[in-house]
Design an enzyme around this catalytic site. Structure first.
Site, PDB file in Angstrom:
ATOM      1  CD  GLU A   1       1.292  -6.264   5.233  1.00 48.38           C
ATOM      2  OE1 GLU A   1       2.269  -6.648   5.444  1.00 48.38           O
ATOM      3  OE2 GLU A   1       0.354  -6.206   4.207  1.00 48.38           O
TER       4      GLU A   1
ATOM      5  N   GLY B   1       0.966  -4.901   0.881  1.00 49.10           N
ATOM      6  CA  GLY B   1      -0.703  -5.186  -0.501  1.00 49.10           C
ATOM      7  C   GLY B   1      -0.720  -5.775  -1.835  1.00 49.10           C
TER       8      GLY B   1
ATOM      9  CB  ALA C   1      -0.976  -0.162   1.112  1.00 46.96           C
TER      10      ALA C   1
ATOM     11  CD  GLU D   1      -2.684  -8.105   2.111  1.00 42.16           C
ATOM     12  OE1 GLU D   1      -2.386  -6.600   1.847  1.00 42.16           O
ATOM     13  OE2 GLU D   1      -3.377  -8.560   3.126  1.00 42.16           O
TER      14      GLU D   1
HETATM   15  N1  T1G Z   1       4.358   3.615  -0.172  1.00 43.82           N
HETATM   16  C1  T1G Z   1       5.904   4.432  -0.393  1.00 43.82           C
HETATM   17  N2  T1G Z   1       6.179   4.705  -0.544  1.00 43.82           N
HETATM   18  C2  T1G Z   1       7.597   4.108  -0.338  1.00 43.82           C
HETATM   19  C3  T1G Z   1       6.641   2.463   0.233  1.00 43.82           C
HETATM   20  C4  T1G Z   1       5.642   2.043   0.366  1.00 43.82           C
HETATM   21  N3  T1G Z   1       4.685   0.992   0.224  1.00 43.82           N
HETATM   22  N4  T1G Z   1       7.538   1.299   0.129  1.00 43.82           N
HETATM   23  C5  T1G Z   1       9.167   2.391  -0.131  1.00 43.82           C
HETATM   24  N5  T1G Z   1       8.576   3.957  -1.014  1.00 43.82           N
HETATM   25  C6  T1G Z   1       9.650   4.454  -1.063  1.00 43.82           C
HETATM   26  C7  T1G Z   1      10.758   5.100   0.169  1.00 43.82           C
HETATM   27  O1  T1G Z   1      10.536   5.806   0.712  1.00 43.82           O
HETATM   28  C8  T1G Z   1      11.640   5.201  -1.181  1.00 43.82           C
HETATM   29  O2  T1G Z   1      11.024   6.982  -1.402  1.00 43.82           O
HETATM   30  C9  T1G Z   1      11.439   4.898  -2.657  1.00 43.82           C
HETATM   31  O3  T1G Z   1      10.166   4.630  -1.912  1.00 43.82           O
HETATM   32  C10 T1G Z   1      12.413   3.762  -1.955  1.00 43.82           C
HETATM   33  O4  T1G Z   1      12.273   3.363  -1.487  1.00 43.82           O
HETATM   34  C11 T1G Z   1      -2.728  -3.182   2.580  1.00 43.82           C
HETATM   35  C12 T1G Z   1      -1.908  -1.873   4.377  1.00 43.82           C
HETATM   36  C13 T1G Z   1      10.149  -1.898  -1.634  1.00 43.82           C
HETATM   37  C14 T1G Z   1      11.957  -2.901  -0.285  1.00 43.82           C
HETATM   38  O5  T1G Z   1       5.670  -1.820   3.476  1.00 43.82           O
HETATM   39  O6  T1G Z   1      10.535  -1.946   1.775  1.00 43.82           O
HETATM   40  O7  T1G Z   1       0.851  -3.233   2.724  1.00 43.82           O
HETATM   41  O8  T1G Z   1      13.342   8.824   0.114  1.00 43.82           O
HETATM   42  O9  T1G Z   1      14.791   3.523  -0.255  1.00 43.82           O
HETATM   43  O10 T1G Z   1      15.995  -0.353   0.005  1.00 43.82           O
HETATM   44  O11 T1G Z   1      -1.481  -4.942   3.929  1.00 43.82           O
HETATM   45  O12 T1G Z   1      11.310   0.390   0.009  1.00 43.82           O
HETATM   46  O13 T1G Z   1      13.587   7.575  -2.721  1.00 43.82           O
HETATM   47  O14 T1G Z   1      11.359   9.027  -1.371  1.00 43.82           O
HETATM   48  O15 T1G Z   1      13.050   1.716   0.553  1.00 43.82           O
HETATM   49  O16 T1G Z   1      14.840  -0.673  -2.629  1.00 43.82           O
HETATM   50  C15 T1G Z   1       3.822  -2.915   2.793  1.00 43.82           C
HETATM   51  C16 T1G Z   1       7.890  -1.010   2.010  1.00 43.82           C
HETATM   52  C17 T1G Z   1       2.532  -1.660   3.172  1.00 43.82           C
HETATM   53  C18 T1G Z   1       7.615  -1.931   1.816  1.00 43.82           C
HETATM   54  C19 T1G Z   1      12.726  -0.810  -1.442  1.00 43.82           C
HETATM   55  N6  T1G Z   1       5.379  -2.519   2.338  1.00 43.82           N
HETATM   56  N7  T1G Z   1       9.879  -0.030   1.518  1.00 43.82           N
HETATM   57  O17 T1G Z   1      13.976  -0.675  -1.102  1.00 43.82           O
HETATM   58  O18 T1G Z   1      14.188   2.002  -1.353  1.00 43.82           O
HETATM   59  S1  T1G Z   1       1.159  -2.548   4.168  1.00 43.82           S
HETATM   60  C20 T1G Z   1       6.019  -2.221   3.010  1.00 43.82           C
HETATM   61  C21 T1G Z   1      10.046  -1.137   1.378  1.00 43.82           C
HETATM   62  C22 T1G Z   1       0.656  -2.811   3.375  1.00 43.82           C
HETATM   63  C23 T1G Z   1      -1.504  -4.153   3.093  1.00 43.82           C
HETATM   64  C24 T1G Z   1      -1.046  -3.670   4.032  1.00 43.82           C
HETATM   65  C25 T1G Z   1      11.568  -0.926   0.501  1.00 43.82           C
HETATM   66  C26 T1G Z   1      11.474  -1.613  -0.957  1.00 43.82           C
HETATM   67  P1  T1G Z   1      12.033   8.535  -1.673  1.00 43.82           P
HETATM   68  P2  T1G Z   1      14.052   2.837  -0.382  1.00 43.82           P
HETATM   69  P3  T1G Z   1      14.878   0.417  -1.548  1.00 43.82           P
END
Ligand code: T1G
Length: 697
Positions: free
Chosen positions: A128, A105, A66, A108
């Site tokens: 999450e 998500g 998400a 999912e």
């Molecule tokens: N939403 C918005 N921005 C995100 C993002 C996300 N989920 N994930 C990464 N970014 C941005 C981050 O801030 C950075 O921005 C850029 O992307 C590169 O990220 C319903 C509700 C995917 C493994 O928790 O683990 O889904 O600083 O530097 O090292 O159940 O990002 O460049 O402006 O980390 O290559 C669940 C979180 C959400 C994944 C990539 N998903 N992200 O790592 O790059 S909750 C997560 C990561 C959810 C559902 C629920 C990592 C990555 P900027 P980065 P990276």
């Protein structure tokens, strides 16, 4: 190719519809992405020319979850459940084509497809929990049906990612296709599904793997017990366990509804707000206002470390593990041999735990060379001094290094407190001098305080920030002041802790309050662990403090079996009647009338002055932003991530309340509690630390 919207398009490749998402940087499930997938699925589903649908992403990764930036904002666009339903209810096979990291998500979404293919380098996961949440779109209900309850519990409560091969073995991925040819592989697989008339496989109909766990609450209770220490203080893990248990025991749709409500409830908690804040804070910390991302860096091919003690050895291990050769220097052969033996032992312990092979141990140790001669460091690109915390000794070493080490190399000090500018001043290359403050144990703790001197060049700063990431550390740029950021704030807490045990509390009261707050241990247990005799001198000791008295009695901490606590043969700590008497006698001698001190007062007096000191650090520009200070405390001292760090915690309490309490304490106990002007200003304006000006670090 027809654009559905700005981030999705739909094309037909023969008789296969291809729905492509392209929403950099990580194809997060923003409203536009959800709308595009929902509309694209409906269009492709209604298109008689399309016999199957491939869902694929452009850019670096499949949908990575998400869009965390949307949390807390009013919902817009198609809901995630509606988007998912459009996939699962498509009247023809949907194949999710995965590369990069299908997370949260995003995973999912992939679980709604009837089939999943992936390239070998792909990973999937439900992280999450790291945001103080649980999967909110069926992850806890569908994953157990695919991989079984135990594996689902482990993946969901740890948030770990698994690779494509393991995912295929677990039943998540149907086929692994050739690396770099995901689209072709997915199209070929889709054609196979059509040719073989494979069914529209829905995970919701697969119950075999959960039936075995139905009604067996002991599976979940045993999991809780086995992970109690790891989950201590966190709210989300318990909800995740409950939701997986619901997946086993409830009808599918009821379990889905319950999961969604648990997710929405967690979304509103301070813990999730804190963990989402930390997620972005960990990424902000790499951004240095006056050191652009494209600043040239110095290649670091060989590192020299001076001192093979606990710190020098731990520091060296970081580079060896990253494949960077290290030359380690000691003054005496036995010290050198002992230090190298400890390093080998640490690696072999890790190998015994199965976290590396014996071959890895040999590779790492093969990159290490030891010497008694500083001259052997001449061709190093970076030299890190990790010797006794004494300014004269450090200056002497830097004078020598300046004459030995090649021009253009970086000279770094691992000092915890001392003035990096003063050290740099004895060299002819102050622009190449920097502080690299590792936290003990240096091969374990993720934090690296990178201390920029007045003259440290931008290229040296950029090189060290980049090197931090390469050796698996979180590098935080800080400025020169006594104790930099972490230890400067720690000093506030240690001072209050010592006063509290004089005024009426006992060490175990203070430690209990801070442990229950979420710290890994309290100040007195920490002192016993580190050793009470750090910086203590038998010659000058005069029973002037409780610590001196304890050291004079040879109660120097865990290493002597007694310190503030008594320790049994397994190093289990017990409150000490001996120490209690020492404290009471000492207070009496000082004429202190002891009183009952509440847990609230203990917590406020230990933590609020830290927040206040953090505000001073920001005012002086010794940290770039408040969230950097929080990253220091989470990664250097084990501050509970679900409280976001001291500065975030201050905002959670309310800066006005912190200020009022500091003023109350100042009235009773003097200048130790004098509020910083910044704290007073922000509290007065109803603002938070994020509104404070950005420093230079
Ligand atoms: N939403 C918005 N921005 C995100 C993002 C996300 N989920 N994930 C990464 N970014 C941005 C981050 O801030 C950075 O921005 C850029 O992307 C590169 O990220 C319903 C509700 C995917 C493994 O928790 O683990 O889904 O600083 O530097 O090292 O159940 O990002 O460049 O402006 O980390 O290559 C669940 C979180 C959400 C994944 C990539 N998903 N992200 O790592 O790059 S909750 C997560 C990561 C959810 C559902 C629920 C990592 C990555 P900027 P980065 P990276």
């Amino acid at each position: 190719m027809a654009a559905i919207n700005s981030v999705t398009d739909l094309s037909l490749d023969g008789d296969i519809a291809v729905l492509t998402v392209n929403s950099p940087p990580v194809n997060a499930l923003s409203a536009a992405v959800r709308d595009g997938i929902k509309e694209g699925m409906e269009k492709a589903g209604a298109d008689p020319n399309a016999k199957a649908i491939v869902l694929i992403c452009d850019g670096r990764t499949f949908i990575a979850g998400a869009d965390i930036t949307e949390f807390g904002k009013p919902p817009s666009g198609a809901s995630l459940p509606a988007t998912q339903a459009a996939i699962e209810n498509a009247p023809k096979p949907v194949i999710a084509a995965i590369h990069g990291t299908a997370l949260g998500g995003g995973f999912e979404i992939a679980l709604m497809a009837h089939y999943r293919v992936a390239v070998p380098s792909a990973k999937v996961g439900l992280p999450e929990i790291k945001l103080g949440l649980i999967p909110g779109a069926g992850g806890t209900i569908r994953l157990p049906r695919l991989v079984g309850v135990e594996k689902a519990l482990d993946m969901i409560t740890s948030g770990t990612q698994i690779g494509a091969k393991e995912a295929q073995a677990s039943g998540i991925i149907d086929e692994i296709v050739e690396e770099g040819k995901l689209r072709e592989g997915a199209l070929a697989f889709a054609r196979k599904v059509i040719a073989e008339k494979r069914p529209l496989k829905k995970i919701r109909d697969q119950n075999a793997k959960i039936e075995a766990a139905r009604g067996r609450s002991e599976i979940f209770d045993n999991f809780r017990k086995a992970n109690a220490r790891k989950f201590r203080g966190f709210e989300a893990p318990e909800q995740a366990i409950k939701s997986v248990e619901n997946a086993v025991n409830m009808p599918f749709d009821e379990a889905m509804k319950t999961e969604r409500q648990m997710f929405l409830d967690l979304l509103k908690t301070n813990q999730s707000a804190a963990q989402r804040y930390v997620f972005f804070a960990e990424r902000q910390v790499t951004k240095i206002p006056d050191v652009p991302d494209d600043t040239p860096t110095i290649p670091i091919k060989r590192v020299g470390v001076i001192g093979a003690g606990t710190m020098g050895g731990g520091i060296s291990m970081n580079f060896l593990s990253a494949g960077i050769p290290v030359t380690i220097v000691e003054m005496k052969q036995d010290a050198l041999d002992r230090g190298m033996k400890v390093m080998r032992g640490n690696y072999e312990n890790t190998a015994k735990k199965g976290r590396m092979t014996q071959g890895d141990v040999e590779t790492r140790m093969g990159l290490l060379s030891g010497t008694l001669e500083l001259e052997k460091l001449a061709d190093c690109d970076l030299v890190i001094e990790a010797v006794f915390e004494n300014m004269d000794i450090k200056k002497d070493i830097f004078r020598k290094l300046d004459g030995i080490v090649k021009q253009g190399a970086i000279l770094a000090t691992n000092t915890s407190y001392l003035n990096v500018d003063e050290i740099a001043s004895v060299t002819k290359r102050p622009e190449f001098v920097i502080g690299l403050h590792f936290f003990s144990p240096a091969n374990v703790m993720r934090l690296l305080e990178i201390v920029r001197g007045d003259k440290t060049s931008k290229s040296v700063i950029a090189t060290c920030m980049q090197l931090a990431r390469k050796i698996g550390k979180i590098g935080v740029l800080v400025g020169v002041c006594h104790g930099f950021v972490g230890n400067r704030m720690l000093a506030q807490r240690q001072r209050e802790a010592q006063k509290l045990i004089l005024e009426g509390a006992m060490p175990w009261d203070v430690d209990r309050v801070l442990y229950d707050f979420g710290m890994p241990m309290g100040p007195f247990a920490m002192s016993d662990l580190a050793g009470l005799d750090i910086g203590w001198s038998k010659q000058t000791s005069s029973s002037s403090t409780i610590r001196e008295i304890l050291c004079e009695m040879d109660r120097r901490g865990q290493k002597t079996g007694a310190g503030f606590y008594d320790y049994d043969e397994n190093r289990r700590a017990k409150p000490s009647p001996v120490v209690e008497k020492i404290i009471l006698d000492f207070a009496q001698k000082k004429g202190v009338n002891r009183r009952k001190i509440s847990d609230d007062e203990i917590l406020e007096r230990c933590i609020y002055p830290m927040i206040n000191e953090g505000a001073k650090i920001l005012e002086e520009g010794k940290a770039i932003r408040a969230s950097d200070i929080d990253i220091v405390w989470i990664n250097g001292y084990g501050w509970p991530v679900y409280r976001g760090g001291p500065m975030f915690y201050g905002e959670t309490i309310g800066l006005d309340k912190v200020l009022a309490k500091m003023k109350e304490f100042e009235g009773k106990m003097g200048d130790d509690f004098k509020p910083s002007p910044l704290l007073a200003k922000l509290a007065g304006e109803g603002k938070g630390f994020k509104d404070a000006k950005v420093g230079a670090g």
